[in-house]
Enzyme design. Structure first.
Site, PDB file in Angstrom:
ATOM      1  N   GLU A  81      -3.015  -5.027  -3.209  1.00  0.00           N
ATOM      2  CA  GLU A  81      -3.367  -5.801  -4.183  1.00  0.00           C
ATOM      3  C   GLU A  81      -3.439  -5.329  -5.439  1.00  0.00           C
ATOM      4  OE1 GLU A  81      -5.479  -6.602   0.021  1.00  0.00           O
ATOM      5  OE2 GLU A  81      -4.797  -4.675  -1.312  1.00  0.00           O
ATOM      6  N   ASN A 141       0.869  -1.133   0.052  1.00  0.00           N
ATOM      7  CA  ASN A 141      -0.047  -0.004  -0.058  1.00  0.00           C
ATOM      8  C   ASN A 141       0.997   1.190  -0.182  1.00  0.00           C
ATOM      9  OD1 ASN A 141       0.612  -0.911   2.764  1.00  0.00           O
ATOM     10  ND2 ASN A 141      -1.153   0.480   3.555  1.00  0.00           N
ATOM     11  N   GLU A 173       0.416   5.332   0.805  1.00  0.00           N
ATOM     12  CA  GLU A 173      -0.558   6.422   0.931  1.00  0.00           C
ATOM     13  C   GLU A 173      -0.005   7.624   0.342  1.00  0.00           C
ATOM     14  OE1 GLU A 173      -1.825   4.798   5.310  1.00  0.00           O
ATOM     15  OE2 GLU A 173      -0.526   6.423   5.230  1.00  0.00           O
ATOM     16  N   CYS A 208      -3.821   0.574  -2.573  1.00  0.00           N
ATOM     17  CA  CYS A 208      -3.682  -0.718  -2.047  1.00  0.00           C
ATOM     18  C   CYS A 208      -2.741  -1.596  -2.516  1.00  0.00           C
ATOM     19  CB  CYS A 208      -5.115  -1.358  -2.160  1.00  0.00           C
ATOM     20  SG  CYS A 208      -6.564  -0.534  -1.474  1.00  0.00           S
TER      21      CYS A 208
END
Length: 130
Positions: A52, A39, A41, A50
């Site tokens: 994934e 992830n 940010e 994310c």
């Protein structure tokens, strides 16, 4: 190295200065190649990415489009599940029976499938016209 171990390894590279909640993901493509993501940010929340989604992007960037297995790990009291958007991203490239391992950094695991994570997934079949 197992898929969970790869997700654990790459998790350390997550960029999470705001939440401090590191997530690592690893996807095994149909070829056997492993793709990882973390992830990332952004101060303009929620414009981050994310783990994934990062792993899916790495897989597609490498020219592969079929998921054979998924692992996700986080420092959480219970195994962390992909968000709804990432469930849909994973379902785009993997069948419902694709195994998914959700893990915590202290060793808890939950074994599931893409189909169990996203029942009734919106698929290409909805786009076909008769």
């Amino acid at each position: 190295m197992s898929l969970v171990e790869e997700a654990r390894r790459v998790r350390e590279n997550a960029y999470v200065p705001y939440s401090n909640f590191k997530v690592g993901a690893a996807i095994r493509g149909a070829s056997g190649q492993v793709y990882a993501g973390v992830n990332v940010e952004n101060v303009a929340y929620p414009e981050g990415t994310c783990a994934e989604a990062g792993a899916v992007a790495a897989m597609v960037a490498a020219g592969e489009t079929e998921i054979a297995e998924v692992a996700v790990i986080a420092d959480s009291p219970i195994p962390v599940s992909p968000c709804g958007g990432c469930r849909q991203k994973l379902a785009e490239f993997g069948a419902g029976d694709v195994p998914v391992t959700l893990a915590t950094t202290d060793g808890k695991t939950l074994h599931t499938t893409l189909g169990e994570l996203l029942p009734g997934a919106f698929t290409q079949e909805y786009m076909e016209r008769s």
